[in-house]
Design a protein around this motif. Structure first.
Motif, PDB file in Angstrom:
ATOM      1  N   ASP A   3      -0.518  15.717-110.063  1.00  0.00           N
ATOM      2  CA  ASP A   3      -1.576  16.636-110.466  1.00  0.00           C
ATOM      3  C   ASP A   3      -1.919  17.641-109.377  1.00  0.00           C
ATOM      4  O   ASP A   3      -2.965  18.283-109.429  1.00  0.00           O
ATOM      5  N   GLY A   4      -1.049  17.762-108.363  1.00  0.00           N
ATOM      6  CA  GLY A   4      -1.302  18.688-107.257  1.00  0.00           C
ATOM      7  C   GLY A   4      -2.247  18.075-106.248  1.00  0.00           C
ATOM      8  O   GLY A   4      -2.617  16.912-106.339  1.00  0.00           O
ATOM      9  N   GLY A   5      -2.614  18.865-105.253  1.00  0.00           N
ATOM     10  CA  GLY A   5      -3.554  18.398-104.254  1.00  0.00           C
ATOM     11  C   GLY A   5      -3.111  18.685-102.844  1.00  0.00           C
ATOM     12  O   GLY A   5      -1.951  19.008-102.598  1.00  0.00           O
ATOM     13  N   PHE A   6      -4.049  18.599-101.939  1.00  0.00           N
ATOM     14  CA  PHE A   6      -3.814  18.881-100.528  1.00  0.00           C
ATOM     15  C   PHE A   6      -3.183  17.664 -99.864  1.00  0.00           C
ATOM     16  O   PHE A   6      -3.576  16.535-100.123  1.00  0.00           O
ATOM     17  N   VAL A   7      -2.202  17.892 -99.017  1.00  0.00           N
ATOM     18  CA  VAL A   7      -1.503  16.816 -98.313  1.00  0.00           C
ATOM     19  C   VAL A   7      -2.027  16.726 -96.890  1.00  0.00           C
ATOM     20  O   VAL A   7      -2.126  17.732 -96.199  1.00  0.00           O
ATOM     21  N   SER A   8      -2.346  15.517 -96.448  1.00  0.00           N
ATOM     22  CA  SER A   8      -2.739  15.329 -95.055  1.00  0.00           C
ATOM     23  C   SER A   8      -2.151  14.020 -94.569  1.00  0.00           C
ATOM     24  O   SER A   8      -1.874  13.119 -95.345  1.00  0.00           O
ATOM     25  N   GLY A   9      -1.919  13.945 -93.273  1.00  0.00           N
ATOM     26  CA  GLY A   9      -1.352  12.732 -92.706  1.00  0.00           C
ATOM     27  C   GLY A   9      -0.722  13.008 -91.355  1.00  0.00           C
ATOM     28  O   GLY A   9      -1.098  13.955 -90.658  1.00  0.00           O
ATOM     29  N   ALA A  10       0.265  12.211 -91.014  1.00  0.00           N
ATOM     30  CA  ALA A  10       0.921  12.298 -89.709  1.00  0.00           C
ATOM     31  C   ALA A  10       1.672  13.614 -89.542  1.00  0.00           C
ATOM     32  O   ALA A  10       2.066  14.246 -90.518  1.00  0.00           O
ATOM     33  N   GLY A  11       1.866  14.004 -88.299  1.00  0.00           N
ATOM     34  CA  GLY A  11       2.720  15.151 -88.001  1.00  0.00           C
ATOM     35  C   GLY A  11       1.989  16.468 -87.864  1.00  0.00           C
ATOM     36  O   GLY A  11       0.765  16.532 -87.823  1.00  0.00           O
ATOM     37  N   THR A  12       2.799  17.516 -87.817  1.00  0.00           N
ATOM     38  CA  THR A  12       2.287  18.877 -87.663  1.00  0.00           C
ATOM     39  C   THR A  12       2.546  19.662 -88.937  1.00  0.00           C
ATOM     40  O   THR A  12       3.066  19.115 -89.908  1.00  0.00           O
ATOM     41  N   GLY A  13       2.245  20.934 -88.920  1.00  0.00           N
ATOM     42  CA  GLY A  13       2.455  21.791 -90.081  1.00  0.00           C
ATOM     43  C   GLY A  13       3.912  22.041 -90.410  1.00  0.00           C
ATOM     44  O   GLY A  13       4.220  22.607 -91.452  1.00  0.00           O
ATOM     45  N   ARG A  14       4.837  21.638 -89.535  1.00  0.00           N
ATOM     46  CA  ARG A  14       6.266  21.864 -89.799  1.00  0.00           C
ATOM     47  C   ARG A  14       7.132  20.654 -89.468  1.00  0.00           C
ATOM     48  O   ARG A  14       8.348  20.759 -89.394  1.00  0.00           O
ATOM     49  N   SER A  15       6.552  19.489 -89.296  1.00  0.00           N
ATOM     50  CA  SER A  15       7.315  18.331 -88.808  1.00  0.00           C
ATOM     51  C   SER A  15       8.019  17.527 -89.904  1.00  0.00           C
ATOM     52  O   SER A  15       8.888  16.720 -89.602  1.00  0.00           O
ATOM     53  N   ASP A  16       7.655  17.694 -91.161  1.00  0.00           N
ATOM     54  CA  ASP A  16       8.240  16.927 -92.269  1.00  0.00           C
ATOM     55  C   ASP A  16       8.131  15.423 -92.043  1.00  0.00           C
ATOM     56  O   ASP A  16       9.064  14.674 -92.291  1.00  0.00           O
ATOM     57  N   ASP A  17       6.972  14.952 -91.578  1.00  0.00           N
ATOM     58  CA  ASP A  17       6.757  13.532 -91.312  1.00  0.00           C
ATOM     59  C   ASP A  17       6.150  12.773 -92.491  1.00  0.00           C
ATOM     60  O   ASP A  17       5.974  11.570 -92.416  1.00  0.00           O
ATOM     61  N   ILE A  18       5.800  13.460 -93.565  1.00  0.00           N
ATOM     62  CA  ILE A  18       5.150  12.813 -94.697  1.00  0.00           C
ATOM     63  C   ILE A  18       6.124  12.776 -95.873  1.00  0.00           C
ATOM     64  O   ILE A  18       6.676  13.807 -96.263  1.00  0.00           O
ATOM     65  N   PHE A  19       6.328  11.581 -96.416  1.00  0.00           N
ATOM     66  CA  PHE A  19       7.198  11.431 -97.580  1.00  0.00           C
ATOM     67  C   PHE A  19       6.388  11.732 -98.830  1.00  0.00           C
ATOM     68  O   PHE A  19       5.244  11.333 -98.942  1.00  0.00           O
ATOM     69  N   ALA A  20       6.997  12.436 -99.783  1.00  0.00           N
ATOM     70  CA  ALA A  20       6.299  12.778-101.023  1.00  0.00           C
ATOM     71  C   ALA A  20       7.251  12.640-102.198  1.00  0.00           C
ATOM     72  O   ALA A  20       8.449  12.883-102.076  1.00  0.00           O
ATOM     73  N   ASN A  21       6.721  12.231-103.333  1.00  0.00           N
ATOM     74  CA  ASN A  21       7.484  12.202-104.574  1.00  0.00           C
ATOM     75  C   ASN A  21       7.241  13.522-105.280  1.00  0.00           C
ATOM     76  O   ASN A  21       6.106  13.885-105.550  1.00  0.00           O
ATOM     77  N   LEU A  22       8.322  14.215-105.571  1.00  0.00           N
ATOM     78  CA  LEU A  22       8.216  15.527-106.193  1.00  0.00           C
ATOM     79  C   LEU A  22       8.913  15.511-107.542  1.00  0.00           C
ATOM     80  O   LEU A  22       9.809  14.715-107.775  1.00  0.00           O
ATOM     81  N   SER A  23       8.524  16.430-108.403  1.00  0.00           N
ATOM     82  CA  SER A  23       9.124  16.533-109.731  1.00  0.00           C
ATOM     83  C   SER A  23       9.875  17.845-109.870  1.00  0.00           C
ATOM     84  O   SER A  23       9.559  18.835-109.196  1.00  0.00           O
ATOM     85  N   ASN A  24      10.836  17.846-110.747  1.00  0.00           N
ATOM     86  CA  ASN A  24      11.616  19.041-111.031  1.00  0.00           C
ATOM     87  C   ASN A  24      10.687  20.191-111.407  1.00  0.00           C
ATOM     88  O   ASN A  24       9.765  20.026-112.191  1.00  0.00           O
ATOM     89  N   GLY A  25      10.895  21.341-110.792  1.00  0.00           N
ATOM     90  CA  GLY A  25      10.113  22.525-111.114  1.00  0.00           C
ATOM     91  C   GLY A  25       8.885  22.733-110.242  1.00  0.00           C
ATOM     92  O   GLY A  25       8.235  23.770-110.345  1.00  0.00           O
ATOM     93  N   GLU A  26       8.539  21.764-109.398  1.00  0.00           N
ATOM     94  CA  GLU A  26       7.386  21.944-108.524  1.00  0.00           C
ATOM     95  C   GLU A  26       7.747  22.850-107.355  1.00  0.00           C
ATOM     96  O   GLU A  26       8.909  23.006-107.009  1.00  0.00           O
ATOM     97  N   PHE A  27       6.741  23.453-106.768  1.00  0.00           N
ATOM     98  CA  PHE A  27       6.935  24.360-105.654  1.00  0.00           C
ATOM     99  C   PHE A  27       6.113  23.868-104.475  1.00  0.00           C
ATOM    100  O   PHE A  27       4.946  23.522-104.631  1.00  0.00           O
ATOM    101  N   ILE A  28       6.717  23.855-103.292  1.00  0.00           N
ATOM    102  CA  ILE A  28       6.028  23.414-102.079  1.00  0.00           C
ATOM    103  C   ILE A  28       5.741  24.645-101.224  1.00  0.00           C
ATOM    104  O   ILE A  28       6.634  25.443-100.956  1.00  0.00           O
ATOM    105  N   ALA A  29       4.521  24.792-100.802  1.00  0.00           N
ATOM    106  CA  ALA A  29       4.128  25.909 -99.935  1.00  0.00           C
ATOM    107  C   ALA A  29       4.058  25.435 -98.489  1.00  0.00           C
ATOM    108  O   ALA A  29       3.785  24.268 -98.229  1.00  0.00           O
ATOM    109  N   THR A  30       4.311  26.325 -97.558  1.00  0.00           N
ATOM    110  CA  THR A  30       4.183  25.976 -96.142  1.00  0.00           C
ATOM    111  C   THR A  30       2.718  25.758 -95.795  1.00  0.00           C
ATOM    112  O   THR A  30       1.817  26.207 -96.509  1.00  0.00           O
ATOM    113  N   SER A  31       2.485  25.093 -94.662  1.00  0.00           N
ATOM    114  CA  SER A  31       1.098  24.877 -94.242  1.00  0.00           C
ATOM    115  C   SER A  31       0.424  26.212 -93.920  1.00  0.00           C
ATOM    116  O   SER A  31      -0.764  26.384 -94.168  1.00  0.00           O
TER     117      SER A  31
END
Length: 98
Positions: A40-68
């Motif tokens: 349902d979308g939402g803000f991601v927070s957790g370990a790492g920095t704005g570009r470290s890719d330290d957070i695992f996420a389940n994504l669905s076909n057609g979704e778009f990820i924006a940079t921090s």
């Protein structure tokens, strides 16, 4: 130690038992990886920095990820888009072409 020097020094049942222990340990590690769900979308927070890719996420076909960086700049608009309430300027999304 003999098995390290000469792999034929251990029997097939011993090898299978070793494979089973390794597989079990690997499965335990995989199970310990925690991912976040954002169906349902939402803000991601957790370990790492704005570009470290330290957070695992389940994504669905057609979704778009924006940079921090983009999220920081346009978070209210992105949140409204996820809710389906973003209208933009003149009832059209206000897109700046560069």
């Amino acid at each position: 130690m003999q098995a390290m020097a000469d792999p034929s020094a251990i029997t097939l049942p011993q090898k299978l038992a070793n494979y089973g222990m390794v597989a079990s340990a690997g499965a335990g590690l995989i199970a310990s990886i925690k991912s976040q769900n954002f169906a349902d979308g939402g803000f991601v927070s957790g370990a790492g920095t704005g570009r470290s890719d330290d957070i695992f996420a389940n994504l669905s076909n057609g979704e778009f990820i924006a940079t921090s960086k983009a999220t920081e700049r346009y978070r209210p608009e992105v949140a409204a888009m996820s809710r389906g309430t973003y209208i933009g300027e003149n009832n059209k999304p206000n897109i700046i072409k560069r």
